[in-house]
Scaffold this active site. Sequence first.
Site: not given
Ligand SMILES: NC(=O)c1ccc[n+]([C@@H]2O[C@H](COP(=O)([O-])OP(=O)(O)OC[C@H]3O[C@@H](n4cnc5c(N)ncnc54)[C@H](O)[C@@H]3O)[C@@H](O)[C@H]2O)c1
Length: 248
Positions: A88, A154, A158, A189
């Site tokens: 994730n 990005y 994906k 988030t």
């Molecule tokens: N928030 C959105 O709108 C959304 C939508 C679609 C997909 N996503 C995907 O969901 C996933 C989580 O996103 P989120 O919004 O919860 O983000 P977030 O920033 O709240 O959490 C991401 C977490 O990943 C950790 N992280 C970042 N880089 C890292 C690395 N190199 N190694 C280890 N940990 C690392 C961060 O420390 C953080 O705790 C991502 O893959 C994102 O692309 C998010």
Amino acid sequence: MKLFQDRVAIVTGGASGIGEAVVRDLVNEGARVVIADFDEAGAGRLADELGRDVALPFKVDVSNAQAVESTVSFAVAQWGGLHLAVNNAGIGAPSTPLADIDIDDWHRVLGVDLHSVFYGLKYQIPAMIASGGGAIVNMASILGAVGWAGSAAYVTSKHALVGMTKTAALDYAGQGIRVNAIGPAFVETPALGKTMTDEERSVLAQKHAFNRLARPEEIAAVTSFILSDRASFMTGTYYPVDGGYLAV
Ligand SMILES: NC(=O)c1ccc[n+]([C@@H]2O[C@H](COP(=O)([O-])OP(=O)(O)OC[C@H]3O[C@@H](n4cnc5c(N)ncnc54)[C@H](O)[C@@H]3O)[C@@H](O)[C@H]2O)c1
């Protein structure tokens, strides 16, 4: 009987946002979870809250193959096997037209958002086979299905993650491993909060049929379902969880 009784899980990016919601759901359903995150303090706080008998932090940069391998070894050493994984962890990048993307930035985003998932699968799958089978969810996005101007690295990550998911599913279906991808639309988030004004958030909300963003718990609920034995006939799928975004 809880959904994940006696199962061991790894959640990358488990210290925040969607990953944190997934960790909470898995623990609620009986799993023991390694919270694998670059943010060691955040992962530690969550582990303390949930209890270190069921949640352990592990500091990892998922763009580093050796570190990802160590995460799997840690889970197996601590709890004797591996049954579930949610790949994730992910990052975004400032909006930039493709030809202006800095080459180092391109590699940085693909390292965290795409190569990390390959490393995850590469080391998680053998550990799961040795544990009698397992299930993996890779966190894609609706941007694994459609484009978004200014986000080539990005969006490329994906889309590629979806192809990787399908192929891994075919490679390992015969050995009791299910691999699926989830495609959230926009989720409330910390990642989103860092880059959005309230007005931008409201415009974004209107792109969803529900006229709002998702809550992390809504993504976690589908993740848990797909990881669970209730989804035993699901593999190689890409499953949007998008409040109608792609239906428009
Ligand atoms: N928030 C959105 O709108 C959304 C939508 C679609 C997909 N996503 C995907 O969901 C996933 C989580 O996103 P989120 O919004 O919860 O983000 P977030 O920033 O709240 O959490 C991401 C977490 O990943 C950790 N992280 C970042 N880089 C890292 C690395 N190199 N190694 C280890 N940990 C690392 C961060 O420390 C953080 O705790 C991502 O893959 C994102 O692309 C998010």
